[in-house]
Design an enzyme around this catalytic site. Structure first.
Site, PDB file in Angstrom:
ATOM      1  CB  THR A 368     -14.066 -22.818  -5.935  1.00  0.00           C
ATOM      2  OG1 THR A 368     -14.589 -23.469  -7.067  1.00  0.00           O
ATOM      3  CG2 THR A 368     -12.601 -22.513  -6.151  1.00  0.00           C
ATOM      4  CB  THR A 386     -12.169 -25.812  -7.477  1.00  0.00           C
ATOM      5  OG1 THR A 386     -13.590 -25.906  -7.527  1.00  0.00           O
ATOM      6  CG2 THR A 386     -11.616 -26.216  -8.835  1.00  0.00           C
ATOM      7  CG  ASN A 388     -16.738 -27.463 -11.638  1.00  0.00           C
ATOM      8  OD1 ASN A 388     -16.573 -26.242 -11.661  1.00  0.00           O
ATOM      9  ND2 ASN A 388     -17.550 -28.076 -12.467  1.00  0.00           N
ATOM     10  CB  SER A 439      -9.402 -22.844 -14.347  1.00  0.00           C
ATOM     11  OG  SER A 439      -9.715 -22.335 -13.071  1.00  0.00           O
ATOM     12  CB  SER A 440     -12.806 -18.516 -13.798  1.00  0.00           C
ATOM     13  OG  SER A 440     -13.517 -18.696 -14.986  1.00  0.00           O
ATOM     14  N   GLY A 460     -16.158 -18.896  -7.040  1.00  0.00           N
ATOM     15  CA  GLY A 460     -17.284 -18.258  -7.720  1.00  0.00           C
ATOM     16  C   GLY A 460     -17.386 -18.487  -9.210  1.00  0.00           C
TER      17      GLY A 460
HETATM   18  O1  DON Z   1     -11.944 -23.664 -12.389  1.00  0.00           O
HETATM   19  C1  DON Z   1     -12.978 -23.015 -12.466  1.00  0.00           C
HETATM   20  O2  DON Z   1     -13.051 -21.918 -12.970  1.00  0.00           O
HETATM   21  C2  DON Z   1     -14.253 -23.580 -11.854  1.00  0.00           C
HETATM   22  N1  DON Z   1     -14.184 -25.012 -11.807  1.00  0.00           N
HETATM   23  C3  DON Z   1     -14.418 -22.975 -10.496  1.00  0.00           C
HETATM   24  C4  DON Z   1     -15.709 -23.417  -9.901  1.00  0.00           C
HETATM   25  C5  DON Z   1     -16.196 -22.530  -8.866  1.00  0.00           C
HETATM   26  O3  DON Z   1     -15.587 -21.572  -8.462  1.00  0.00           O
HETATM   27  C6  DON Z   1     -17.503 -22.901  -8.369  1.00  0.00           C
HETATM   28  N2  DON Z   1     -18.067 -21.826  -7.671  1.00  0.00           N
HETATM   29  N3  DON Z   1     -18.920 -21.155  -8.002  1.00  0.00           N
END
Ligand code: DON
Length: 558
Positions: A368, A386, A388, A439-440, A460
């Site tokens: 991301t 991202t 993902n 999502s985060s 992250g």
């Molecule tokens: O949207 C989200 O929360 C995840 N797809 C983000 C993925 C991500 O940050 C991968 N890194 N560790």
């Protein structure tokens, strides 16, 4: 005079972080761009210098990262943009991917009702309908001042003429060499004679240049209603995927009110559902507002205990209650009420939370990407987007030249079963046709007295939200400058799995011992996301901080 608080902070940095790197932010007066790839940051600064506003620069940087940071920058994924406009308005643009219309809640469960994990991250079934191109078009049309051609030109040039691979890029091309070798088309672009690209070599992306040129000429409809959609759908059909032309035709972007809260006189403007970021961040800050957090937290078991418990409660709510607002009612008012925060903080003071846990080791992740921008007109933009996983699904539909996401894994593919981030989620986030996975991502802007004070965010996975939280606490409670705050070692706790991720040397040995004594299990984790942040000081200077964890990124201003 140097305050005791400041001395403590510096001692903390010396002994509790492993970096003796430069802790001075980059200073500029007119504009600042911070991203994970220096060449993309420079693209943004050039747009600002040419008279573009922060939104123009944000679209230019987004497209430039899609070329020069292929693991994470993208046009095959989606994300969120938080904007503060010069007139005081705060805006949140949701360009998160959507589940295909043919998706079902049992898509990733086999006949024995167990999870079929490979499909979730490595096949066309893992690909959700991308949102980046329409997101950028929407933001530019509404809030930008430059033409699409102007903001896309630098990215097209970088794709056509090539960009130079940095040492850090080379490391990740090496780590993912096997994945990049799986498909001959992907290998023809991202491997050099079958071998990973080395630092200093140039990657030319002719097909991506042609795709970007199509978008530049014809707009988002080239992507959603033209040959790009057709190419993706036909590749997906050949490989057993369920994407259809209707998915692309019906894809939409939403402008929503951001989630807001305040902490010690600072106003936090952050991501709204379908991101859990803003709510979880605000819930933690609300809880902590009721607890006596001291200014030298790094040495104090009680403070860390409070912060870890705030994380645990907020992630429990995140995982059980949040989802796409077009499909479920998110209990935002309840979760962010001061009564709720008071109740939780009383519980935290009285005793530690007890829950039954499911253990699963979680892969270390930092994919991301986030970038932050401010201009001299009073606009600020915070973008996290991202694919993902690193390089998303690792799939590229010929001849489009760009990676497709594996965002379907952000759904609770089966209630109670952990995803690749160890998140155990429930039906609020189940798969439904056209739904966006929770999502985060937490692109955030902080105001003080109505003026922009900070612009920040992080990659992250679930650690995004705690990375943003700790950076804010470092500035607000610890009096760190923005570079110190970004670089300071971090920790993360999401309740399930029941161990605290710690970055090496985040906690002193004495503190680790005390936390063990309280019952926490600590697990060192090596790879953490790069927070890219800007702070505006009392003289109006822009202070940019590129994270030490991503040395090839840059904060540049003018
Ligand atoms: O949207 C989200 O929360 C995840 N797809 C983000 C993925 C991500 O940050 C991968 N890194 N560790």
């Amino acid at each position: 005079m140097i305050s005791i608080k400041r001395v403590l902070t510096l001692l903390t940095l010396l002994f509790c972080t492993h970096s003796f790197a430069d802790i001075t932010p980059v200073i500029a007066k007119q504009g600042m761009v911070v991203s994970e790839q220096r060449v993309a940051t420079q693209v943004g600064v050039d747009i600002l210098r040419a008279g573009g506003n922060a939104i123009d620069a944000a679209i230019a940087v987004g497209y430039a990262l899609a070329v020069t940071y292929p693991c994470c920058g993208n046009i095959g994924g989606g994300g969120f943009m938080t904007i503060h406009l010069a007139d005081g308005k705060n805006i949140f643009i949701n360009f998160r991917e959507k589940a295909p219309l043919r998706a079902t809640s049992t898509l990733f469960q086999d006949s024995a009702d167990t999870e079929t994990t490979d499909d979730i991250t490595q096949s066309y079934l893992s690909v959700a309908v991308p949102g980046t191109v329409l997101g950028f078009e929407t933001a530019l049309n509404k809030y930008g001042t430059f033409t699409r051609e102007q903001v896309m030109a630098p990215a097209i040039k970088l794709a056509k003429e090539g960009y130079v691979v940095t040492p850090y890029d080379a490391k990740w091309f090496g780590v993912y060499a096997e994945d990049l070798a799986r498909d001959p088309y992907v290998a023809s672009i991202f491997l050099k004679n079958g071998k990973p690209y080395q630092a200093g070599e140039k990657i030319i992306q002719t097909d991506l240049a042609a795709t970007l040129q199509l978008i530049s000429n014809h707009g988002a409809q080239a992507f959603y209603k033209g040959s790009i959609a057709k190419d993706i759908v036909s590749a997906s059909e050949k490989e057993g995927g369920i994407l259809s032309l209707a998915d692309f035709e019906q894809y939409n972007v939403e402008e929503l009110a951001p989630i807001t809260c305040s902490y010690k006189g600072y106003q936090i403007i952050s991501s709204a559902p379908p991101s859990s970021g803003g709510i979880t961040l605000c819930e933690m800050l609300n809880i902590l507002s009721n607890l006596p957090i001291s200014s030298s937290r790094y040495h104090q078991t009680q403070d860390i205990n409070y912060i870890l418990e705030a994380m645990r409660y907020a992630y429990r709510d995140r995982n059980e209650k949040l989802g796409d607002p077009n499909f479920i009612d998110n209990p935002i008012a309840e979760l962010l009420s001061s009564d709720y925060a008071k109740k939780i903080s009383k519980n935290i003071k009285a005793k530690r939370f007890v829950d039954t846990t499911i253990e699963k080791d979680v892969k270390e992740l930092s994919d991301t990407t986030h970038y932050s921008i401010i201009d001299n007109k009073g606009n600020a933009v915070s973008v996290t987007y991202t694919l993902n996983g690193f390089f998303g699904s690792k799939l590229i539909a010929k001849p489009t030249g760009f990676f497709l996401n594996d965002e379907m894994d952000d759904f609770a593919t089966k209630a109670g079963v952990p995803n690749r981030f160890g998140l155990i989620q429930h039906d609020a986030n189940n798969i439904q046709p056209g739904k966006r996975p929770l999502s985060s991502m937490t692109p955030t802007i902080v105001l003080k007295d109505g003026k922009v004070k900070m612009v920040l965010g992080s990659p992250g996975g679930p650690r995004i939200i705690t990375s943003v939280l700790l950076t804010l606490l470092n500035v607000i409670d610890e009096d760190m400058n923005i570079k110190e705050a970004v670089d300071a070692s971090r920790y993360h706790f999401q309740g399930n799995p029941n161990f605290v991720d710690i970055e090496p040397l985040a906690f002193s040995f004495a503190l680790q011992k005390n936390l063990h004594y309280l019952g926490y299990r600590l697990l060192p984790q090596g790879t953490w996301g790069a927070v890219e942040a800007i702070y505006i000081d009392h003289n109006g200077n822009f202070l940019g901080a590129n994270d030490r964890r991503r040395p090839d990124g840059a904060a540049l201003g003018y």
